[in-house]
Design a protein around this motif. Structure first.
Motif, PDB file in Angstrom:
ATOM      1  N   SER A 149       0.822  -1.212   0.000  1.00 33.80           N
ATOM      2  CA  SER A 149       0.000   0.000   0.000  1.00 33.80           C
ATOM      3  C   SER A 149       0.857   1.264   0.000  1.00 33.80           C
ATOM      4  CB  SER A 149      -1.030  -0.016   1.128  1.00 33.80           C
ATOM      5  OG  SER A 149      -0.403  -0.169   2.354  1.00 33.80           O
ATOM      6  N   ASP A 150       2.076   1.192   0.522  1.00 32.83           N
ATOM      7  CA  ASP A 150       2.968   2.352   0.364  1.00 32.83           C
ATOM      8  C   ASP A 150       3.369   2.513  -1.099  1.00 32.83           C
ATOM      9  OD1 ASP A 150       2.919   2.799   3.134  1.00 32.83           O
ATOM     10  OD2 ASP A 150       5.058   3.239   3.227  1.00 32.83           O
ATOM     11  N   ALA A 197       0.422   4.004  -2.855  1.00 36.39           N
ATOM     12  CA  ALA A 197       0.292   5.447  -2.582  1.00 36.39           C
ATOM     13  C   ALA A 197       1.287   6.239  -3.421  1.00 36.39           C
ATOM     14  CB  ALA A 197       0.506   5.717  -1.095  1.00 36.39           C
ATOM     15  N   ALA A 198       2.509   5.735  -3.525  1.00 36.77           N
ATOM     16  CA  ALA A 198       3.520   6.439  -4.313  1.00 36.77           C
ATOM     17  C   ALA A 198       3.129   6.464  -5.792  1.00 36.77           C
ATOM     18  CB  ALA A 198       4.886   5.776  -4.136  1.00 36.77           C
ATOM     19  N   LEU A 199       2.602   5.336  -6.297  1.00 39.19           N
ATOM     20  CA  LEU A 199       2.220   5.274  -7.714  1.00 39.19           C
ATOM     21  C   LEU A 199       1.047   6.203  -8.008  1.00 39.19           C
ATOM     22  CD1 LEU A 199       2.529   1.429  -8.416  1.00 39.19           C
ATOM     23  CD2 LEU A 199       4.190   3.244  -8.932  1.00 39.19           C
ATOM     24  N   ALA A 200       0.219   6.451  -6.982  1.00 37.29           N
ATOM     25  CA  ALA A 200      -0.933   7.344  -7.177  1.00 37.29           C
ATOM     26  C   ALA A 200      -0.556   8.800  -6.956  1.00 37.29           C
ATOM     27  CB  ALA A 200      -2.073   6.946  -6.254  1.00 37.29           C
ATOM     28  N   GLY A 201       0.696   9.084  -6.657  1.00 44.05           N
ATOM     29  CA  GLY A 201       1.131  10.480  -6.602  1.00 44.05           C
ATOM     30  C   GLY A 201       1.818  10.879  -5.316  1.00 44.05           C
ATOM     31  N   SER A 202       1.321  10.439  -4.147  1.00 45.46           N
ATOM     32  CA  SER A 202       1.968  10.801  -2.883  1.00 45.46           C
ATOM     33  C   SER A 202       1.343  10.045  -1.729  1.00 45.46           C
ATOM     34  CB  SER A 202       1.819  12.302  -2.600  1.00 45.46           C
ATOM     35  OG  SER A 202       2.221  12.595  -1.268  1.00 45.46           O
ATOM     36  N   ILE A 232      -1.756  11.704   0.222  1.00 49.00           N
ATOM     37  CA  ILE A 232      -3.176  11.671  -0.137  1.00 49.00           C
ATOM     38  C   ILE A 232      -3.842  10.341   0.212  1.00 49.00           C
ATOM     39  CG2 ILE A 232      -3.194  13.420  -1.959  1.00 49.00           C
ATOM     40  CD1 ILE A 232      -2.715  11.310  -3.991  1.00 49.00           C
ATOM     41  N   ALA A 233      -3.092   9.380   0.776  1.00 49.84           N
ATOM     42  CA  ALA A 233      -3.624   8.027   0.928  1.00 49.84           C
ATOM     43  C   ALA A 233      -4.360   7.834   2.264  1.00 49.84           C
ATOM     44  CB  ALA A 233      -2.481   7.024   0.811  1.00 49.84           C
ATOM     45  N   PRO A 234      -5.624   7.392   2.199  1.00 53.40           N
ATOM     46  CA  PRO A 234      -6.415   7.201   3.413  1.00 53.40           C
ATOM     47  C   PRO A 234      -6.523   5.726   3.793  1.00 53.40           C
ATOM     48  CG  PRO A 234      -7.875   7.141   1.562  1.00 53.40           C
ATOM     49  CD  PRO A 234      -6.466   7.208   0.998  1.00 53.40           C
ATOM     50  N   ILE A 254      -2.689   7.101   5.866  1.00 57.21           N
ATOM     51  CA  ILE A 254      -1.678   6.033   5.876  1.00 57.21           C
ATOM     52  C   ILE A 254      -0.323   6.538   6.388  1.00 57.21           C
ATOM     53  CG2 ILE A 254      -0.219   4.655   4.309  1.00 57.21           C
ATOM     54  CD1 ILE A 254      -2.596   3.738   2.857  1.00 57.21           C
ATOM     55  N   HIS A 255      -0.038   7.797   6.121  1.00 52.07           N
ATOM     56  CA  HIS A 255       1.311   8.294   6.433  1.00 52.07           C
ATOM     57  C   HIS A 255       1.574   8.337   7.940  1.00 52.07           C
ATOM     58  CE1 HIS A 255      -0.184  12.235   7.776  1.00 52.07           C
ATOM     59  NE2 HIS A 255      -0.963  12.274   6.702  1.00 52.07           N
TER      60      HIS A 255
END
Ligand code: NAI
Ligand code: MG
Length: 359
Positions: A250-251, A254-259, A262-264, A281-282
């Motif tokens: 999931s990290d 999140a990186a592939l989706a931009g940052s 923004i990941a919940p 997530i962060h």
């Protein structure tokens, strides 16, 4: 009288404090606009400061205290001067485990205006939900250390997979896949090398699949999965993986989706026997804490998931529309997205967008 939900807010450490403050500001604006429900928020100062003062991150009966709430909004925990395993097990896992929040749900997609680091990927090509087993596997807390400090010191970290635990997460994942348009599930495994726990995982996947004839599913080894996520993202929809594997995947997602900003995520107790917990997530990101530049979008998306879980679907949808409205504007991107907007600018714009987008 309007419905009222009891929310426990646990900002925690570092940027957790900043993004939860932003999230609560946004939720307050939303409830004022919506008018159909209220949020009765109780603040808990649990985290590393409390640890330094008292020796524990939260009171011994902390998880029980949370049972009285409808939902928990969590920031992040972790500080540079305290070992991460103490903060993680002392707070986040000390809540998730006793409240049996066994399904960790992590939606990922490329939001409007946000660029994926993958060349040529269009927004619709990456639209995933990762379901992470959240109570057992590699993070079951089984293990020990012997002969400390000696040359023959030994440590074990035992992964636990139970029939009950794997069956309930597989059912949850198949249900999740069924609820999405593509009805497609990828079961992640490493059953070539891990020949006990993950062979059980595969067997139960096949058993549960028979209850869901309308869901198509396939199996991937976790190492090959990183390649597929990177080179063929459109081939994936819903993904289920063990606690450790899904944490890592999931990290990457999140990186592939931009940052990661923004990941919940939602830590769900799907039975409703205990409250569920919602968090970005962060982590506490001490490299940027106190600078006012943390991206609050992950927390806004998280808050939308919380509203959805509480049954406030229209309000949740409004949050998502406001989020897409804001991300579409590059002048509202924080530095993690390559922009120079502040947390406050994004929050203010989000509140304005809530009024702008139709309810
Ligand atoms: P992290 O997620 O805190 O930060 C990783 C990188 O992403 C950093 O460069 C950070 O500046 C950036 N970043 C993260 N969130 C951001 C946001 N909202 N806006 C802009 N940039 C953002 O992970 P890291 O650095 O590995 O861990 C820092 C601390 O957080 C550690 O103590 C760790 O244990 C803890 N942690 C806690 C979690 C939790 O409470 N659920 C989850 C992950 C880490
Ligand atoms: Mg993680």
């Amino acid at each position: 009288m309007a419905k009222s939900y009891r929310i426990a807010a646990i900002p925690g450490d570092g940027i957790g404090v900043e993004v939860i403050a932003a999230g609560l500001e946004v939720l307050e604006a939303l409830t004022a606009l919506d008018g159909g429900f209220q949020l009765d928020v109780t603040h808990f100062d649990w985290g590393s400061d409390r640890f330094r003062r008292t020796g524990s991150l939260m009171p011994a009966d902390g998880a029980d205290t949370l049972r009285a709430f409808d939902a928990i909004l969590f920031g992040a925990v972790g500080a540079p001067d305290i070992p991460d395993h103490l903060t993680l097990w002392g707070l986040r896992l000390a809540i998730c485990q006793p409240l049996d929040q066994y399904a960790n749900v992590r939606p990922t997609r490329i939001l409007p205006g946000i660029r994926s680091p993958l060349a040529g990927v269009r927004p619709g090509d990456l639209d995933w939900v990762i379901v992470r087993e959240n109570t057992e596997g590699e993070y079951a807390g089984q293990g020990g250390r012997s002969h400390r400090g000696l040359p023959h010191e030994a440590a074990t970290e035992v992964a636990i997979f139970t029939r009950a635990g794997v069956t309930r997460i597989m059912r949850f994942a198949f249900e999740m896949a069924r609820s999405r348009p593509r009805k497609k599930l990828t079961v992640v495994t490493k059953s070539n090398a891990q020949r006990f726990g993950l062979v059980l995982w595969d067997e139960i996947a096949a058993e549960v699949a028979r209850e869901f004839p309308d869901v198509s599913w396939d199996k991937m080894l976790v190492d090959a999965m990183t390649v597929r996520m990177t080179l063929n993202p459109a081939s994936l929809d819903t993904i289920v993986a063990t606690n450790l594997h899904a944490d890592i995947l999931s990290d990457l997602a999140a990186a592939l989706a931009g940052s990661i900003g923004i990941a919940p995520t939602a830590n769900l107790n799907p039975t409703g026997a205990a409250p569920s917990m919602f968090e970005p997530i962060h982590g506490s990101a001490f490299d940027i804490a106190g600078k006012g530049i943390a991206n609050p979008i992950a927390t806004f998306w998280t808050a939308a998931m919380m509203l959805e879980h509480l049954g406030e679907k229209a309000a949740a949808a409004r949050m998502i529309r406001a989020m897409e409205y804001v991300t579409a504007d590059p002048t509202l991107h924080t530095p993690d997205l390559g922009g120079n907007a502040s947390t406050k600018q994004v929050t203010d714009a989000f509140i304005a967008a809530l009024a702008e987008v139709e309810a």
